[in-house]
Design a protein around this motif. Sequence first.
Motif, PDB file in Angstrom:
ATOM      1  N   PHE A 113       0.867  -1.210   0.026  1.00  0.00           N
ATOM      2  CA  PHE A 113      -0.082  -0.042  -0.168  1.00  0.00           C
ATOM      3  C   PHE A 113       1.021   1.241  -0.119  1.00  0.00           C
ATOM      4  O   PHE A 113       0.570   2.159  -0.685  1.00  0.00           O
ATOM      5  CB  PHE A 113      -0.932   0.050   1.332  1.00  0.00           C
ATOM      6  CG  PHE A 113      -2.045   1.184   1.329  1.00  0.00           C
ATOM      7  CD1 PHE A 113      -3.366   0.913   0.483  1.00  0.00           C
ATOM      8  CD2 PHE A 113      -1.928   2.263   1.789  1.00  0.00           C
ATOM      9  CE1 PHE A 113      -4.376   1.799   0.298  1.00  0.00           C
ATOM     10  CE2 PHE A 113      -2.711   3.234   1.767  1.00  0.00           C
ATOM     11  CZ  PHE A 113      -3.925   3.009   0.904  1.00  0.00           C
ATOM     12  N   THR A 116       2.909   1.727  -3.351  1.00  0.00           N
ATOM     13  CA  THR A 116       2.077   2.113  -4.514  1.00  0.00           C
ATOM     14  C   THR A 116       1.550   3.250  -4.572  1.00  0.00           C
ATOM     15  O   THR A 116       1.612   4.002  -5.442  1.00  0.00           O
ATOM     16  CB  THR A 116       0.777   1.059  -4.655  1.00  0.00           C
ATOM     17  OG1 THR A 116       1.101  -0.299  -4.297  1.00  0.00           O
ATOM     18  CG2 THR A 116      -0.196   1.346  -5.899  1.00  0.00           C
ATOM     19  N   LYS A 117       1.190   3.911  -3.354  1.00  0.00           N
ATOM     20  CA  LYS A 117       0.896   5.211  -2.783  1.00  0.00           C
ATOM     21  C   LYS A 117       2.170   6.241  -3.509  1.00  0.00           C
ATOM     22  O   LYS A 117       1.933   7.300  -4.164  1.00  0.00           O
ATOM     23  CB  LYS A 117       0.656   5.638  -1.696  1.00  0.00           C
ATOM     24  CG  LYS A 117      -0.707   5.133  -1.291  1.00  0.00           C
ATOM     25  CD  LYS A 117      -2.035   6.130  -1.821  1.00  0.00           C
ATOM     26  CE  LYS A 117      -2.185   7.115  -0.679  1.00  0.00           C
ATOM     27  NZ  LYS A 117      -2.997   8.118  -1.053  1.00  0.00           N
ATOM     28  N   ARG A 121       2.668   8.906  -6.870  1.00  0.00           N
ATOM     29  CA  ARG A 121       3.058  10.235  -6.819  1.00  0.00           C
ATOM     30  C   ARG A 121       3.982  10.427  -7.940  1.00  0.00           C
ATOM     31  O   ARG A 121       4.021  11.466  -8.504  1.00  0.00           O
ATOM     32  CB  ARG A 121       3.572  10.710  -5.431  1.00  0.00           C
ATOM     33  CG  ARG A 121       2.239  10.824  -4.215  1.00  0.00           C
ATOM     34  CD  ARG A 121       2.793  11.531  -3.003  1.00  0.00           C
ATOM     35  NE  ARG A 121       3.620  10.773  -2.213  1.00  0.00           N
ATOM     36  CZ  ARG A 121       3.365   9.884  -1.559  1.00  0.00           C
ATOM     37  NH1 ARG A 121       2.031   9.814  -1.265  1.00  0.00           N
ATOM     38  NH2 ARG A 121       4.140   9.051  -0.859  1.00  0.00           N
ATOM     39  N   ALA A 127      -3.988  11.024  -6.827  1.00  0.00           N
ATOM     40  CA  ALA A 127      -4.101  10.385  -5.743  1.00  0.00           C
ATOM     41  C   ALA A 127      -5.018   9.360  -5.231  1.00  0.00           C
ATOM     42  O   ALA A 127      -4.890   8.459  -4.896  1.00  0.00           O
ATOM     43  CB  ALA A 127      -3.989  11.527  -4.709  1.00  0.00           C
ATOM     44  N   ARG A 128      -6.288   9.899  -5.779  1.00  0.00           N
ATOM     45  CA  ARG A 128      -7.489   8.857  -5.417  1.00  0.00           C
ATOM     46  C   ARG A 128      -7.382   7.518  -6.137  1.00  0.00           C
ATOM     47  O   ARG A 128      -7.655   6.496  -5.774  1.00  0.00           O
ATOM     48  CB  ARG A 128      -8.718   9.612  -5.685  1.00  0.00           C
ATOM     49  CG  ARG A 128      -9.168  10.829  -4.473  1.00  0.00           C
ATOM     50  CD  ARG A 128     -10.325  11.530  -4.950  1.00  0.00           C
ATOM     51  NE  ARG A 128     -10.590  12.784  -4.080  1.00  0.00           N
ATOM     52  CZ  ARG A 128     -11.792  13.437  -3.846  1.00  0.00           C
ATOM     53  NH1 ARG A 128     -12.708  12.959  -4.610  1.00  0.00           N
ATOM     54  NH2 ARG A 128     -11.783  14.324  -3.306  1.00  0.00           N
ATOM     55  N   ALA A 130      -4.611   6.267  -7.451  1.00  0.00           N
ATOM     56  CA  ALA A 130      -3.383   5.517  -6.927  1.00  0.00           C
ATOM     57  C   ALA A 130      -3.788   4.806  -5.359  1.00  0.00           C
ATOM     58  O   ALA A 130      -3.415   3.697  -5.411  1.00  0.00           O
ATOM     59  CB  ALA A 130      -2.466   6.636  -6.606  1.00  0.00           C
ATOM     60  N   GLU A 131      -4.603   5.623  -4.723  1.00  0.00           N
ATOM     61  CA  GLU A 131      -5.330   4.966  -3.539  1.00  0.00           C
ATOM     62  C   GLU A 131      -6.109   3.736  -3.581  1.00  0.00           C
ATOM     63  O   GLU A 131      -6.029   2.681  -3.145  1.00  0.00           O
ATOM     64  CB  GLU A 131      -5.645   5.835  -2.693  1.00  0.00           C
ATOM     65  CG  GLU A 131      -6.191   5.435  -1.339  1.00  0.00           C
ATOM     66  CD  GLU A 131      -6.605   6.510  -0.209  1.00  0.00           C
ATOM     67  OE1 GLU A 131      -5.656   7.172   0.140  1.00  0.00           O
ATOM     68  OE2 GLU A 131      -7.679   6.778  -0.217  1.00  0.00           O
ATOM     69  N   ALA A 134      -3.713   0.810  -4.918  1.00  0.00           N
ATOM     70  CA  ALA A 134      -2.896   0.350  -3.740  1.00  0.00           C
ATOM     71  C   ALA A 134      -4.024  -0.592  -2.960  1.00  0.00           C
ATOM     72  O   ALA A 134      -3.152  -1.551  -2.623  1.00  0.00           O
ATOM     73  CB  ALA A 134      -2.479   1.465  -3.000  1.00  0.00           C
ATOM     74  N   THR A 152     -12.453   6.723  -0.091  1.00  0.00           N
ATOM     75  CA  THR A 152     -11.588   7.895  -1.064  1.00  0.00           C
ATOM     76  C   THR A 152     -12.498   8.662  -1.924  1.00  0.00           C
ATOM     77  O   THR A 152     -12.178   9.594  -2.166  1.00  0.00           O
ATOM     78  CB  THR A 152     -10.921   6.811  -1.945  1.00  0.00           C
ATOM     79  OG1 THR A 152     -10.011   5.806  -1.204  1.00  0.00           O
ATOM     80  CG2 THR A 152     -10.019   7.632  -3.082  1.00  0.00           C
TER      81      THR A 152
END
Length: 334
Positions: A113, A116-117, A121, A127-128, A130-131, A134, A152
């Motif tokens: 997690f 991957t975050k 970046r 960001a969302r 990617a989350e 992850a 998210t």
Amino acid sequence: MTRLTLRAPALPLMPRLLPGLGLAALIAMAAMAVQRASGIGALSPMVLAMLAGIALRNTRGVAPAFGPGIAFALRPVLRAGIVLLGFRLTFTQVAEVGGPGLAVIVAVLIGTFVFTKAAGRLLGVEARLAELIAAGSAVCGASAVLAVNTVTRARDADVAYAIACVTVFGTLSMLGFPLLASALQMSDTQLGLWAGASIHEVAQVIGAAFAKSDIAGQAGTVAKLSRVMMLAPLILSLGAFARRRGAEAGRAPMPLFVLGFVAAVAINSTGALPDSLQPLIATTASFFLTTALAAMGLEIDLGQLRLKGLRPLILGALAWVFVSALGLGLVLAL
């Protein structure tokens, strides 16, 4: 008089929900029927339903009258399905993994997690999105993507992209892990733990581990279900961070359904539920989640997915390589 006044506005709700909810449920039933007819256990009805919804939305279109029911399937129905997933787990299963095995699962989850975050970046992935990638890579595929998105709050197109990533790369793991395990002369238990700690979807873990032996399959299933249980603390943690970041804007998501998930695990751990109810609960949970995925597909415009480009796909590939390599290294180290 007070009761009549309070209940009156809710009366038209069900007729407004029926078109969209019925369409999503019909797609879900068709997807589950196709999966059963195929005899392929690793073929996810959730993914089939999402693809069918996308195809319908982008060929025939979806009338506005279907909107309320589709929204209902994406929220209350989805959350009910996640709560029901808790009845598949027990705290005893976590104990069966053992201290070292549980340490591997937790380390792989957290490491994947965070990696991957960070990689998201560096790649410039939103960001969302990617989350979500992850979460799907670190925990349990499509179910984790859906559950984490309650906090998210990414766009439906982001959710679809994340699910596509974990489906593609999880399938590659399902096919490749048994071959690589044989080349490395891994034991059945080692393969099971590696698969359970590293492969994205539950069905994919079962497909990979049972391809080796029943012992590997059982070890993989227990390890994977223990990993799924980590979904609750992950969502609660993300919710806490989101509330902290969004305090000034009044954004304070509180995923109460996660408490329902934990309660379901606790109830199942007592042994109070008869074994005869388990198939019904499992089928209902699968149906609810498949209905939610069908609804999501009905809201997705493929043009929006194409605008995402290749960077999120590269991120999904990096997450897949990382989770597989980290899991393998830790299992062999044991």
